[in-house]
Design an enzyme around this catalytic site. Structure first.
Site, PDB file in Angstrom:
ATOM      1  N   TYR A 165       5.103   2.773  -3.168  1.00  0.00           N
ATOM      2  CA  TYR A 165       6.455   3.228  -3.477  1.00  0.00           C
ATOM      3  C   TYR A 165       6.423   4.170  -4.687  1.00  0.00           C
ATOM      4  O   TYR A 165       5.448   4.200  -5.443  1.00  0.00           O
ATOM      5  CB  TYR A 165       7.356   2.020  -3.726  1.00  0.00           C
ATOM      6  CG  TYR A 165       8.815   2.346  -3.958  1.00  0.00           C
ATOM      7  CD1 TYR A 165       9.574   2.916  -2.946  1.00  0.00           C
ATOM      8  CD2 TYR A 165       9.417   2.092  -5.185  1.00  0.00           C
ATOM      9  CE1 TYR A 165      10.914   3.223  -3.164  1.00  0.00           C
ATOM     10  CE2 TYR A 165      10.753   2.385  -5.401  1.00  0.00           C
ATOM     11  CZ  TYR A 165      11.496   2.964  -4.387  1.00  0.00           C
ATOM     12  OH  TYR A 165      12.809   3.272  -4.600  1.00  0.00           O
ATOM     13  N   ASN A 173       7.440   4.328  -7.668  1.00  0.00           N
ATOM     14  CA  ASN A 173       7.192   3.929  -9.059  1.00  0.00           C
ATOM     15  C   ASN A 173       5.869   3.188  -9.243  1.00  0.00           C
ATOM     16  O   ASN A 173       5.591   2.690 -10.332  1.00  0.00           O
ATOM     17  CB  ASN A 173       8.343   3.061  -9.574  1.00  0.00           C
ATOM     18  CG  ASN A 173       8.439   1.721  -8.865  1.00  0.00           C
ATOM     19  OD1 ASN A 173       7.763   1.495  -7.857  1.00  0.00           O
ATOM     20  ND2 ASN A 173       9.281   0.831  -9.371  1.00  0.00           N
ATOM     21  N   LYS A 174       5.056   3.108  -8.207  1.00  0.00           N
ATOM     22  CA  LYS A 174       3.810   2.349  -8.304  1.00  0.00           C
ATOM     23  C   LYS A 174       2.701   3.179  -8.958  1.00  0.00           C
ATOM     24  O   LYS A 174       2.794   4.402  -9.097  1.00  0.00           O
ATOM     25  CB  LYS A 174       3.370   1.876  -6.913  1.00  0.00           C
ATOM     26  CG  LYS A 174       4.338   0.886  -6.265  1.00  0.00           C
ATOM     27  CD  LYS A 174       4.480  -0.368  -7.101  1.00  0.00           C
ATOM     28  CE  LYS A 174       5.279  -1.467  -6.409  1.00  0.00           C
ATOM     29  NZ  LYS A 174       6.710  -1.157  -6.266  1.00  0.00           N
ATOM     30  N   ASN A 175       1.622   2.489  -9.356  1.00  0.00           N
ATOM     31  CA  ASN A 175       0.500   3.172 -10.000  1.00  0.00           C
ATOM     32  C   ASN A 175      -0.124   4.216  -9.079  1.00  0.00           C
ATOM     33  O   ASN A 175      -0.623   5.243  -9.535  1.00  0.00           O
ATOM     34  CB  ASN A 175      -0.562   2.170 -10.436  1.00  0.00           C
ATOM     35  CG  ASN A 175      -0.071   1.250 -11.535  1.00  0.00           C
ATOM     36  OD1 ASN A 175       1.119   0.965 -11.627  1.00  0.00           O
ATOM     37  ND2 ASN A 175      -0.982   0.761 -12.368  1.00  0.00           N
TER      38      ASN A 175
END
Length: 382
Positions: A190, A192-194
């Site tokens: 997604y 906002n993930k790393n």
């Protein structure tokens, strides 16, 4: 839409992602094909696991995991109440019942193995721990519980890509990468993930008995993909009833570019976590989660717990006033109207955590000056 001076998360995108997208456009093949296959190979190598399957989301990965294991009506799946709702939703859609367990503590908001043991019944089929904020759950204890009771373990590793498990003595088992410790691991890409693709996910496993079934179920139960047929493999069979959970080439190509940056990005996140930790040390109103495990974290979230709900409100307001975005990870699942009327579990620590936790900005391009400003603002509250 508010333009935050210091946003919670910022994409680490550049020429690499642009080149990856252009590579796909030049090839003129968009559905699952060579980029997806390469992404899966590279991901499996990072995880040191046999099989990695790229999917449309981590929610799809959780759903496939439950179907592969055979979770269905009459089964119970133990999982944290402090989590995003996807695991609970997929449990219900599989026809099973989510059973919610409390967290270990306010500064260790992962599944409490002691509470898990109390909740096991003859109907329990699996445990789904969630690695919160990039910090792994107590996997050694949870694996032992699964072994004793004949349960499956699905890892919700959406926050923890690139992190390795270390027990209380700092030891790492042979299979130590988050997501590759239990029977099946799930990951999110997604926005906002790393590793951020906007959408997308991955399922990993070392289980040969799950592999072929998962591969077919992600694409309608088909025995051959469209890319294989394009290459002359001929017709296909429908061997099982399946879903359309495939990842496309554009997301996979961007995922490969992001994967190449992952470990360096995680290292930068750990540096910023340490800066936050050192700045907040000694302030009795704020407790940083997993402050003693920064060196082993994937650094997905920076979360502090206030000494009261009122202090949390004051902190959020003070940061908003200077243009700093904050968030909440997560409301208790039992707070949602679709769950509180159906489930009666009382999870006191989860409830307190949801009322008192603040998620602060954390991403590889965040400056130490902004970290220091955020810490100063929290410490300066009257």
């Amino acid at each position: 839409m508010t333009e935050w001076r210091v946003p919670l998360s910022v994409l680490d995108y550049g020429v690499e992602e642009a080149a990856a997208a252009q590579r796909v456009i030049g090839r003129k093949w968009l559905s699952m094909g060579p980029e997806v296959l390469a992404f899966e190979r590279e991901f499996a190598a990072l995880q040191n696991c046999k099989y990695a399957y790229a999917l449309s989301s981590a929610t799809a990965a959780l759903h496939l995991a439950m179907h592969a294991i055979g979770i269905g009506p009459g089964d119970e799946v133990i999982q944290p109440g402090a989590n995003f709702v996807a695991a609970a939703n997929m449990t219900l859609l599989a026809g099973a019942t989510p059973v919610f367990a409390d967290i270990c503590s306010l500064t260790e908001p992962t599944l409490d193995p002691r509470h898990v043991e109390q909740l096991i019944t003859s109907r329990t089929k699996a445990i789904v721990p969630m690695h919160y904020g990039g910090n792994l759950a107590r996997m050694r204890e949870l694996l032992e519980i699964c072994k004793q009771h004949g349960l499956m373990l699905i890892e919700d590793s959406c926050h923890a890509l690139g992190a390795a498990y270390h027990d209380a003595q700092g030891r790492a088992p042979h299979r130590s990468m988050a997501g590759s410790i239990g029977d099946i691991g799930t990951f999110s890409f997604y926005a906002n993930k790393n590793l951020a693709c906007g959408e997308g996910g991955m399922l990993v496993t070392d289980r040969d008995d799950f592999s072929e079934r998962i591969q077919m179920m992600r694409s309608h139960g088909m025995t051959r993909s469209s890319w294989e047929r394009h290459g002359g493999a001929g017709s296909y069979d429908i061997a099982v009833s399946g879903f359309n959970y495939r990842l496309d080439e554009l997301h996979a190509a961007i995922g490969r570019a992001q994967l190449a940056k992952l470990l360096d990005g995680n290292a930068r996140r750990r540096q910023l976590l340490a800066r936050y930790r050192d700045g907040l040390r000694g302030d009795e109103r704020w407790s940083m989660v997993f402050a003693d495990r920064v060196e082993h974290s994937a650094g997905h979230l920076m979360v502090v717990v206030a000494d009261s709900a009122e202090t949390r409100t004051d902190g959020v307001r003070a940061l908003r006033d200077i243009g700093v975005q904050t968030s909440r990870h997560y409301p208790s699942i039992l707070e949602f109207s679709g769950f509180r009327e159906r489930f009666t579990a009382h999870l006191e620590l989860t409830h307190q955590f949801a009322k008192r936790a603040i998620t602060l900005p954390l991403h590889p391009n965040l400056s130490v000056e902004h970290v220091d400003e955020i810490v100063h603002t929290l410490r300066a509250l009257p």
